[in-house]
Design a protein around this motif. Structure first.
Motif, PDB file in Angstrom:
ATOM      1  N   SER A  44       0.772  -1.091  -0.088  1.00  0.00           N
ATOM      2  CA  SER A  44       0.250   0.024   0.096  1.00  0.00           C
ATOM      3  C   SER A  44       0.951   1.242   0.042  1.00  0.00           C
ATOM      4  CB  SER A  44      -1.030   0.122   1.268  1.00  0.00           C
ATOM      5  OG  SER A  44      -0.315   0.075   2.663  1.00  0.00           O
ATOM      6  N   SER A  86      -7.135   0.579  -6.446  1.00  0.00           N
ATOM      7  CA  SER A  86      -6.714  -1.034  -6.045  1.00  0.00           C
ATOM      8  C   SER A  86      -6.640  -1.733  -7.309  1.00  0.00           C
ATOM      9  CB  SER A  86      -7.411  -1.393  -4.972  1.00  0.00           C
ATOM     10  OG  SER A  86      -8.646  -1.719  -5.069  1.00  0.00           O
ATOM     11  N   ARG A  97      -2.131  -7.691  -3.718  1.00  0.00           N
ATOM     12  CA  ARG A  97      -3.101  -6.356  -3.633  1.00  0.00           C
ATOM     13  C   ARG A  97      -2.133  -5.231  -3.631  1.00  0.00           C
ATOM     14  NH1 ARG A  97      -6.758  -3.406   0.198  1.00  0.00           N
ATOM     15  NH2 ARG A  97      -8.034  -2.527  -1.173  1.00  0.00           N
ATOM     16  N   VAL A  99      -2.423  -1.023  -3.420  1.00  0.00           N
ATOM     17  CA  VAL A  99      -3.614   0.013  -3.092  1.00  0.00           C
ATOM     18  C   VAL A  99      -3.072   1.141  -2.660  1.00  0.00           C
ATOM     19  CG1 VAL A  99      -3.579  -1.042  -0.589  1.00  0.00           C
ATOM     20  CG2 VAL A  99      -5.601   0.229  -1.723  1.00  0.00           C
TER      21      VAL A  99
END
Length: 115
Positions: A44, A86, A97, A99
Motif C-alpha cells: 500500500s 486498487s 494487492r 492499493v
C-alpha cells in the motif's frame, strides 16, 4: 481459512523476499501479510497532494508486476476526502494487492486539490 503458523504464510513472505531483491529500486510500500488471507501480500501507498497520494508509486509497481490497467479499481472514502486505487495481481505464487490512498477534492474542508 485462517493461518495458524508462520509456515502457512510462507508464500507471501517468499514473494516479499523476491520483490525486495528484484525491485529494490522501486518506491518503498507499506507491507501487509495477514493470517486472515494467508496467500496474500498487500503493498500500500499513502501520500498527499504533492506526491499525488502515492498514486505514482502505485503505478510504478503496477507496471513492474504486470497488473493490467483495466483491472485497477477506483473508489472514494470518507465522504470524498480520500481517493483509492486498487488492483490484484500474482507474483511468485502469491496474490498481491496493490492499493494507494490519496486526498480527494474534499480533503481540506472543501478546498479542491489540483491534479
Amino acid at each position: 481459512m485462517n493461518a495458524s503458523t508462520v509456515k502457512e504464510l510462507a508464500t507471501p513472505l517468499c514473494a516479499l523476499r523476491l520483490l525486495a531483491t528484484d525491485f529494490e529500486h522501486l518506491p518503498a510500500p507499506n507491507v501487509g501479510v495477514s493470517t486472515i488471507f494467508p496467500g496474500r501480500l498487500e503493498l500500500s501507498f499513502h501520500g498527499d497532494a504533492e506526491d499525488l497520494g502515492g498514486f505514482a508509486a502505485f503505478e510504478t509497481w503496477r507496471q513492474a508486476l504486470g497488473a493490467e490497467p483495466h483491472a485497477v479499481e477506483f473508489s472514494v472514502q470518507s465522504g470524498g476526502r480520500t481517493y483509492v486505487l486498487s488492483t490484484y495481481t500474482e507474483f511468485a505464487g502469491a496474490s498481491v494487492r496493490l492499493v494507494a490512498y490519496g486526498p480527494g477534492p474534499m480533503a481540506s474542508a472543501g478546498a479542491e486539490v489540483a491534479w
